[in-house]
Design an enzyme around this catalytic site. Structure first.
Site, mmCIF file in Angstrom:
data_model
loop_
_atom_site.group_PDB
_atom_site.id
_atom_site.type_symbol
_atom_site.label_atom_id
_atom_site.label_comp_id
_atom_site.label_asym_id
_atom_site.label_seq_id
_atom_site.Cartn_x
_atom_site.Cartn_y
_atom_site.Cartn_z
ATOM 1 C CB ALA B 131 -8.674 -8.594 0.692
ATOM 2 C CB ALA B 132 -12.368 -11.363 3.449
ATOM 3 N N PRO B 133 -12.370 -13.798 1.289
ATOM 4 C CG PRO B 133 -12.907 -16.053 0.909
ATOM 5 C CD PRO B 133 -13.295 -14.654 0.521
ATOM 6 N N GLY B 134 -9.702 -14.108 0.575
ATOM 7 C CA GLY B 134 -8.286 -14.106 0.232
ATOM 8 C C GLY B 134 -7.863 -15.017 -0.902
ATOM 9 N N GLY B 135 -8.821 -15.552 -1.651
ATOM 10 C CA GLY B 135 -8.448 -16.380 -2.809
ATOM 11 C C GLY B 135 -7.514 -15.613 -3.727
ATOM 12 C CE LYS B 136 -11.085 -13.032 -7.774
ATOM 13 N NZ LYS B 136 -12.031 -13.516 -6.729
ATOM 14 C CG ASP B 181 -15.893 1.803 3.580
ATOM 15 O OD1 ASP B 181 -15.598 1.661 2.368
ATOM 16 O OD2 ASP B 181 -17.042 2.039 3.987
ATOM 17 C CG ASP B 198 -13.137 -10.205 -6.385
ATOM 18 O OD1 ASP B 198 -14.024 -10.178 -7.247
ATOM 19 O OD2 ASP B 198 -12.920 -11.203 -5.663
ATOM 20 C CB CYS B 251 -18.452 -13.586 -9.320
ATOM 21 S SG CYS B 251 -19.100 -13.284 -7.688
#
Ligand code: SAM
Lengths: 182, 321
Positions: B131-136, B181, B198, B251
């Site tokens: 999840a980090a840094p949390g854009g999605k 994890d 992601d 990405c």
């Protein structure tokens, strides 16, 4: 070695009381308390972190013995039995209080104090030591701070006297997100 | 299969820009020499600056007005209402009071697609498993109008801090961050309606923002990512409800991190790929001597030079059982 994690649990009655006292300080008797819609949870540690968690999440987190880092809205922290409101807690209060001071500089967001000459407006009188919510132009929320001067002495104070001191290491102004959040 | 005719000019270009030769080999294999040349040139240019407006803090129209008044010129992005391109700006866009109040997030155009493709709903329990840094995560919360629940998992304690900061700044309240994890997610003992993975990746789709990637990763590294991503995806699928949807993305442009990962889970799990309705190239049918499952073409490849954004691979799947 098995790692241990801070306990994340429902806040105790004493902790709830401390948080509510701060909220009550800002709110009129008539206004509904924004905390009514949330459950308070505590992340244990030397400094305890307090979170406001919506009902739907509250249900899920019961009996979850897992390494929760954060949840819901971080309201502030408890240290030495004192609750210290932080930015997002203040943001909940903002629409419901008049303990607001409006300033005309953005410097506070970048780790600088608020000087008397930076004041644009304040909605209600305040005393030295009072906690105030700080907004900028367009009523954008900037943070919170403790006044060092009473409102009745502002007229006579030097223009470069410090009204509110910056907080370097605590999330009490929104610039903290730039300084520590990334 | 037609043999690759190595061309001096594209390899020279690769050398000039500092790429390891194996990367040029595979880009030629994936989309030919002409496209490879375009990609290499594209990576030398700066990506357009894009912001995602945040309805949890302020209506889109109000934010646009505030920014316009400050001398920020914005342009719409076709098909993404919340996305705006910053054409020019008189102020530092990543440090305005509006930014600090969470009125918008700095986020590349293509990295908005995974959350949109997952299409989370208000009442759902959604997992964001890297999840980090949390854009999605913050985008998912916005799409869910801050209701339901998001469980955001992040391995790194340091990165949990920036995740929490971004969630707070953006006014998200329906999210719980677990520092854990994702390979141990079954220990939570719950099942999710939807999951976004992601995955950590080699980042070959975002070379314009990290030039070191041209030479920092070997084929062995990519194979290590492949193993890691496959185990993350397998664990994620274990906690997905029957009929639940999962979006896997990276990405990266490497087939080992994308089509090969999906192929392996298609072989061992009862899942089906779902068609994704966004512009972009279809997933690869084959790579080198390998032919992928016929459904892999339902996945999407967003190439930087064709989309004008970060390189992305997106796969959406539904769990049958
Ligand atoms: C590609 S980044 C995620 C970006 C994020 N989704 C966003 O949109 O801002 C991958 C993240 O996965 C985290 N990660 C790596 N291995 C992990 C694991 N086993 N479990 C959970 N998180 C992991 C990394 O620390 C990194 O923060």
């Amino acid at each position: 070695m098995k790692r241990t994690y801070p306990v994340f649990r429902k806040s105790s009655n004493e902790e709830e009381k401390l948080v509510k006292e701060t909220f009550d300080y800002f709110l009129d008797k008539e206004s509904t308390n924004p905390l009514d819609n949330y459950h308070l949870w505590t992340k244990e540690g030397k400094i305890k972190e307090i979170y406001a968690i919506p009902e739907e999440t509250n249900k899920l987190l019961q009996n979850m013995n897992k390494p929760i880092y954060s949840s819901g809205i971080p309201l502030g922290s408890i240290f030495q039995n004192k609750f210290q409101l932080e930015i997002e807690g203040a943001h909940l209060i903002l629409p419901l209080t008049n303990k607001i001071i409006e300033i005309k500089t953005e410097q506070f967001l970048y780790g600088k104090p608020i000087f008397v000459e930076n004041i644009e407006n304040f909605e209600t009188s305040f005393e030295e030591g009072d906690l105030l919510i700080i907004v900028g132009r367009n009523k954008l929320h900037y943070g919170i701070g403790i006044s060092r001067i009473s409102s009745k002495n502002i007229q006579d104070a030097k223009r470069n006297a410090i009204l509110i001191k910056e907080f370097e290491k605590k999330p009490r102004d929104r610039g903290w997100y730039l300084r520590y959040g990334n | 299969m037609k043999p690759i005719q190595p061309s001096a000019s594209v390899y020279n270009l690769g050398e000039k820009y500092g790429y390891l030769p194996y990367m040029i080999d595979r880009y030629i294999e994936i989309f030919g020499e002409e496209e490879t040349t375009k990609l290499l040139h594209f990576y030398e240019s700066e990506l357009p600056k894009i912001i995602r407006l945040n309805s949890l803090r302020s209506p889109y129209s109000k934010t646009v007005e505030l920014l316009t008044n400050k001398g920020v010129e914005l342009k719409d992005i076709l098909g993404i209402e919340e996305g705006k391109e910053v054409v020019s700006s008189l102020v530092p866009i990543g440090a305005t009071p509006e930014y600090l109040n969470g009125y918008y997030f700095l986020q590349g155009k293509n990295s908005m697609y995974p959350s949109l493709v997952l299409n989370p709903k208000k009442q759902e329990l959604v997992g964001d498993f890297a999840a980090a840094p949390g854009g999605k995560t913050t985008h998912l919360a916005q799409l869910m109008e801050n209701e339901g629940n998001i469980f955001a998992l992040e391995l790194s304690l340091k990165r949990c801090r920036s995740l929490k900061a971004n969630l707070s700044r953006m006014g998200v309240k329906n999210t719980t961050v677990f520092q854990m994890d994702t390979r141990e997610v079954t220990t939570l003992g719950i099942e999710f309606d939807k999951i976004l993975l992601d995955a950590p990746c080699s980042g070959s789709g975002v070379i314009s923002s990290d030039y070191t990637r041209k030479s920092s990763k070997t084929l062995d590294d990519i194979m290590n990512y492949h193993e890691y991503q496959t185990s993350l995806l397998s664990s994620s699928l274990e906690v997905l409800k029957t009929n639940g949807k999962l979006v896997y993305c990276t990405c990266s442009l490497e087939p080992e991190e994308n089509e090969f990962v999906i192929s392996r889970v298609l072989d061992k799990c009862d899942i089906e790929l779902v068609e994704i309705n966004i512009d972009g190239d279809r997933g690869l049918e084959k790579f080198l001597q390998y032919e992928f499952h016929e459904d892999i073409v339902k996945t999407k490849r967003l190439y930087p030079h064709k989309t004008g954004g970060e390189g992305f691979f997106i796969a959406k799947m539904v769990k049958n059982r």
